[in-house]
Design a protein around this motif. Sequence first.
Motif: not given
Length: 359
Positions: A107-109, A111-117, A119-123, A311-322
């Motif tokens: 995600g940090s590649q 997204l900003d640092r906060h959203a990237a972190q 992203l892992g929590c949402v997953w 779809m959970m395995s395609m974790f970039p889909i959770f970026a909007p929530v993050a």
Amino acid sequence: MLVFHLATRLVIIVALLIAAAISERTFPEVVLRWDGQWFERVATEGYPADLPIGLDGKVESNTTAFFPVFPLLVKGLMTLGMPFWLGSMIINLAASSAAVLLIVLVGSQYLDRHAAQLLGCVWTTFPLSSVLTTAYSEAVFGVVAAASLLFMLRRNWVLAGVAAALAGATRPTGIVFAGAVGLAALIAIAQRREWRSAIGAAIAPLGFLGTVLGTGLYAGRWDAWAVTERDGWHLKLNFGAGWLKWLDLSASTPVGYVHLVTATIVVVLLILTIIAIALRPPVPIIALMVVGAFVACAYDGVGMNAAPRNMMSMFPIFAPVAILLARCPAGVRWTVLGIGAVVSAVVGAAVFAFVPLPP
């Protein structure tokens, strides 16, 4: 973030223990329910030399449908005298923890640092994230899939190919990650003449192809995996038409309600996918989400129950929530994530101890 993930695992384990007591199942039975029983059979019995044929002349359900990386990892712990259910939980705790860290790095590649972190929590709070604790392969798949994307984005092509190959030998949907690496390699060659990327692209599909061909050779027929999925697990391509009967708002049976909830989750995930694509992540990740959503949702049969997990395995889909959570006050953010953890625990307890779905 890692502490939060470990806390969610604790909440889920407590919920599974309570559910086991209420349902009068043992805790190991709950952990091994559904796919866990099949993975245990892969670890203890291996793959069939002859596909089982039913009275109707069709191939029956068998272990050929279950890919080897996860059960082989657990089998390594079984050699130390550990039961499969406990080995599964230990492997999955380690794998899911590593996956969360890698998801943040991916995600940090873009997204900003906060959203990237986040992203892992949402997953880790996805409603079906209990499979990261029970005897399922999603945790192991998550770590190798995330690794393949991270190496791909960092242009470490050989490691990207190896990780994608491991993903393909963990779950059939791993071939989607091989495709992402392949597309990234094509872009690298076209834009930068980065010819070494072709090495990673060539390695990436080998896990999937090796598993399918290997089990086919062992069973004496090259299409062993495909025919097992078709006949044994009733998996057939219908381009999503099967979901129409699951989106039945008048559902009045336990199974009907489960189907309705599953279909609703899939609809939400598809909306998230569209929004995530609009955020314009790297092109290979866009392709991953598009193809991943198609693979998850275009098949009828048992694949429909697995669609949200795929779809959970395609974790970039959770970026909007993050991203949305990153803009919320800290109190709101952690309240939402805490509720998500409780919901995932309750859903996991219901699915693994009570839901009357056939294994």
